[in-house]
Motif scaffolding. Structure first.
Motif, PDB file in Angstrom:
ATOM      1  N   ASP A 152     -11.829  13.505 -22.113  1.00 54.96           N
ATOM      2  CA  ASP A 152     -12.020  12.660 -20.926  1.00 54.96           C
ATOM      3  C   ASP A 152     -11.481  13.373 -19.675  1.00 54.96           C
ATOM      4  N   ALA A 153     -10.337  14.078 -19.852  1.00 55.80           N
ATOM      5  CA  ALA A 153      -9.745  14.804 -18.710  1.00 55.80           C
ATOM      6  C   ALA A 153     -10.697  15.891 -18.224  1.00 55.80           C
ATOM      7  N   MET A 154     -11.380  16.554 -19.152  1.00 53.59           N
ATOM      8  CA  MET A 154     -12.368  17.572 -18.755  1.00 53.59           C
ATOM      9  C   MET A 154     -13.513  16.926 -17.996  1.00 53.59           C
ATOM     10  N   GLU A 155     -13.948  15.793 -18.513  1.00 50.51           N
ATOM     11  CA  GLU A 155     -15.073  15.069 -17.902  1.00 50.51           C
ATOM     12  C   GLU A 155     -14.747  14.715 -16.446  1.00 50.51           C
ATOM     13  N   VAL A 156     -13.528  14.200 -16.202  1.00 50.74           N
ATOM     14  CA  VAL A 156     -13.190  13.821 -14.825  1.00 50.74           C
ATOM     15  C   VAL A 156     -12.824  15.024 -13.950  1.00 50.74           C
ATOM     16  N   SER A 157     -12.665  16.209 -14.580  1.00 49.52           N
ATOM     17  CA  SER A 157     -12.397  17.426 -13.797  1.00 49.52           C
ATOM     18  C   SER A 157     -13.697  18.099 -13.383  1.00 49.52           C
ATOM     19  N   ALA A 159     -15.880  19.194 -15.188  1.00 45.01           N
ATOM     20  CA  ALA A 159     -16.332  20.181 -16.179  1.00 45.01           C
ATOM     21  C   ALA A 159     -17.222  19.442 -17.168  1.00 45.01           C
TER      22      ALA A 159
ATOM     23  N   LEU B  55     -16.108   6.931 -17.029  1.00 44.20           N
ATOM     24  CA  LEU B  55     -15.844   7.403 -18.393  1.00 44.20           C
ATOM     25  C   LEU B  55     -16.351   6.335 -19.347  1.00 44.20           C
ATOM     26  N   ARG B  82     -16.564  12.970  -8.643  1.00 41.60           N
ATOM     27  CA  ARG B  82     -15.308  13.098  -9.394  1.00 41.60           C
ATOM     28  C   ARG B  82     -14.377  14.139  -8.790  1.00 41.60           C
ATOM     29  N   PHE B  89      -3.874  10.650 -16.715  1.00 43.36           N
ATOM     30  CA  PHE B  89      -4.026   9.930 -17.985  1.00 43.36           C
ATOM     31  C   PHE B  89      -2.678   9.469 -18.523  1.00 43.36           C
ATOM     32  N   ALA B  93      -2.748  14.129 -21.174  1.00 41.20           N
ATOM     33  CA  ALA B  93      -4.006  14.831 -21.511  1.00 41.20           C
ATOM     34  C   ALA B  93      -4.003  16.292 -21.076  1.00 41.20           C
ATOM     35  N   TYR B  95      -4.284  20.198 -21.705  1.00 39.59           N
ATOM     36  CA  TYR B  95      -5.035  20.945 -22.720  1.00 39.59           C
ATOM     37  C   TYR B  95      -4.068  21.767 -23.562  1.00 39.59           C
ATOM     38  N   PHE B 106      -7.950  25.143 -14.505  1.00 36.27           N
ATOM     39  CA  PHE B 106      -9.195  24.594 -15.076  1.00 36.27           C
ATOM     40  C   PHE B 106      -9.969  23.716 -14.083  1.00 36.27           C
ATOM     41  N   PRO B 107      -9.358  22.668 -13.504  1.00 35.29           N
ATOM     42  CA  PRO B 107     -10.135  21.876 -12.543  1.00 35.29           C
ATOM     43  C   PRO B 107     -10.434  22.645 -11.256  1.00 35.29           C
ATOM     44  N   ARG B 110     -13.473  24.893 -11.382  1.00 35.80           N
ATOM     45  CA  ARG B 110     -14.737  24.161 -11.487  1.00 35.80           C
ATOM     46  C   ARG B 110     -15.031  23.301 -10.265  1.00 35.80           C
ATOM     47  N   MET B 111     -13.980  22.830  -9.619  1.00 36.77           N
ATOM     48  CA  MET B 111     -14.197  21.936  -8.472  1.00 36.77           C
ATOM     49  C   MET B 111     -14.329  22.703  -7.167  1.00 36.77           C
ATOM     50  N   ARG B 156      -1.662  18.750 -11.985  1.00 36.27           N
ATOM     51  CA  ARG B 156      -3.077  19.047 -12.240  1.00 36.27           C
ATOM     52  C   ARG B 156      -3.984  18.050 -11.499  1.00 36.27           C
TER      53      ARG B 156
END
Lengths: 281, 251
Positions: A152-157, A159, B55, B82, B89, B93, B95, B106-107, B110-111, B156
């Protein structure tokens, strides 16, 4: 990812069918539910495959994660695959040698072992070993990521978890399992040479030239192609089971377990299909 | 939709099978405010914010974020949206297979695709400094304590400069001192990054420290809405059980 939810509902009693009342027993209803669940699971599995395909050909391929997975699946499986391949070749030789000697055909040993290893034993045994090691690993890893909300964290990032987690793993398994099988085949022939030397004295070069001399393209190519499918199936089943795991910690174990069982079963079924196709060629 | 409304939820309904979790909830989050959503476990708080970031898909109702209907966005547009929303979370959460640095990268990668490696490193340093854990850069999540994991998770969340932050139980499972630190951090982030936040919690101390406005969810419906004073003075049994029990614990 969208999921198909079972919608089939069966009433316990269906009345007035051709002016007769038909009563459906609980046992029949239970069987209907199992069938319903099975069909739903199958539909979800194929839906997952279609999502994986779609994500594979979308932009922004995750190269770094793909190479990491190749390392995890390929390099880290080497010790297990090496031992298995060597022992399979060794045992095959020890078991078949006496029979061949009885028929005075012991000179056929290298070729026979090489063909059986390359056509069947190598691909199937290594695929089953990998279904256990890689399939369960993927099921457990992705299952625990689901439970701890990492997916879920990936989804909201922003990615795409399908692209980052599933595509990379499925492609890495599809690429690395054929390589592992080839490597295991070679070690199997090496093990066979070692086995032949327990009660005899055969030179390395003679044994290998006899072994490879008997192998034709028709032995090698279909076997290699089926290992590509084995790899894809192991990857996709492991990811599917992990990705669709429930919310509790118990579901991580279930995901890992069912990934191994389903991947092994599909490997055997694919092997049967491959044998039928090869037979027709 | 009012210009000051960052999030608007209209008549939201969500259930799982026959169980209704959220039943006709409507609320707004205004620009620059910290809205605390209180409620017992199972009252539908987490489901509410998961519906906001899609979600979870609502059964009925409309969710507008920054003027966009979340239900009508395609995958790319949803990704874009998003980028403006940070989500902390409940479990953190983080990784597991990545270091703290990779977790923050990571974010960002991609962002914000136009950032150079140097810019990314700078932003990671800033975010870690903000949560007071600059030394944890190369640690794995398994080497961190619960409070540290929460802080890294917070780093994060803020690293990509979101304008909205949704906190899902930010202080759950933490000792009172660490909970207070997290509450202070939430307020600091609101001031420094000018964010609008929705904080889901059942920790009254966290609510007291961070709330500009509160909403009480009960059995999937809004039970009470107002400022902290209104809640503190309420003689309603449910509200009292929340606030008075906590006061007793503190004394």
């Amino acid at each position: 990812m969208k999921k198909i939810i079972p919608v089939l509902k069966v009433a316990p009693i269906i009345r007035n069918v051709k002016n007769r009342t038909i009563v459906i027993s609980e046992k029949t209803l239970e069987k209907t539910r199992y069938f319903n669940d099975f069909m739903t699971e199958t539909a979800n599995f194929f839906l997952f495959i279609s999502h994986t395909f779609k994500a594979t050909f979308s932009r922004d391929f995750e190269f770094r994660e793909f190479f990491r997975q190749c390392f995890q699946i390929g390099y880290k499986s080497l010790p297990l695959v090496s031992i298995t391949g060597f022992i399979v070749g060794l045992v095959l030789t020890i078991q078949t040698r006496p029979t061949l000697v009885n028929f005075g055909a012991d000179s056929m040993l290298p070729g026979m072992v090489a063909i059986s290893l390359i056509r069947e034993m190598g691909p199937v045994i290594i695929a089953l070993i990998c279904a256990g090691k890689i399939g369960s690993g993927m099921g457990a890893e992705l299952g625990s990521m689901k439970v701890t909300e990492q997916i879920d964290a990936m989804e909201v990032s922003s990615a795409n978890p399908m692209r980052f987690l599933v595509v990379t793993r499925v492609l890495a398994a599809t690429l690395m399992i054929p390589v592992l099988v080839l490597y295991a085949d070679f070690l199997g022939i090496l093990g066979s040479w070692a086995g032949a030397n327990i009660k005899g004295d055969v030179s390395f070069s003679l044994f290998f030239s006899q072994a490879f001399g008997k192998i034709d393209y028709i032995d090698f190519i279909p076997a290699f192609i089926k290992t590509i499918f084995f790899g894809a199936v192991i990857g996709i089943v492991g990811c599917y089971k992990g990705f669709t795991a429930g919310r509790g910690t118990e579901s991580v174990g279930i995901a890992a377990n069912t990934a191994v069982v389903l991947a092994s079963l599909l490997v055997i079924i694919l092997d049967l299909i491959a044998a039928q196709i090869t037979d027709m060629i | 939709m009012n210009e000051n409304q960052i999030i608007e939820v209209k008549n939201l309904k969500k259930g799982f099978g026959s169980q209704k979790v959220i039943n006709n909830v409507s609320l707004q989050l205004f620009k620059g405010e910290n809205l605390v959503v209180l409620g017992k476990s199972g009252s539908g708080k987490s489901v509410l914010i998961k519906c906001i970031v899609r979600l979870l898909t609502p059964d009925e109702g409309e969710i507008n974020v920054l003027g966009e209907d979340m239900g009508s966005l395609n995958r790319d547009a949803l990704g874009e949206m998003r980028r403006k929303i940070g989500f902390l979370f409940q479990s953190g959460a983080l990784y597991d297979s990545m270091t703290v640095k990779q977790n923050l990268e990571f974010p960002l990668r991609r962002m914000k695709k136009n950032l150079t490696t140097k810019d990314i490193d700078k932003k990671i340093d800033e975010a870690l400094e903000h949560v007071g854990l600059k030394d944890a850069l190369n640690k794995m999540p398994s080497q961190l304590s619960g409070g540290m994991r929460k802080r890294i998770s917070l780093a994060r969340t803020i690293v990509a400069d979101p304008s909205i932050i949704l906190y899902d139980e930010p202080t759950t499972g933490l000792d009172p001192a660490t909970s207070d630190e997290i509450s202070v951090l939430i307020n600091d982030i609101q001031k420094k990054y000018k964010t609008s936040s929705m904080i889901i919690t059942h920790d009254i101390e966290c609510a007291r420290a961070t709330a500009n406005r509160l909403i009480m969810l009960h059995e999937g419906e809004i039970y009470m809405e107002g400022d902290l004073e209104k809640f503190e003075k309420s003689t309603d049994t449910l509200i009292e059980s929340f606030f008075k029990n906590n006061n007793n614990k503190n004394t």
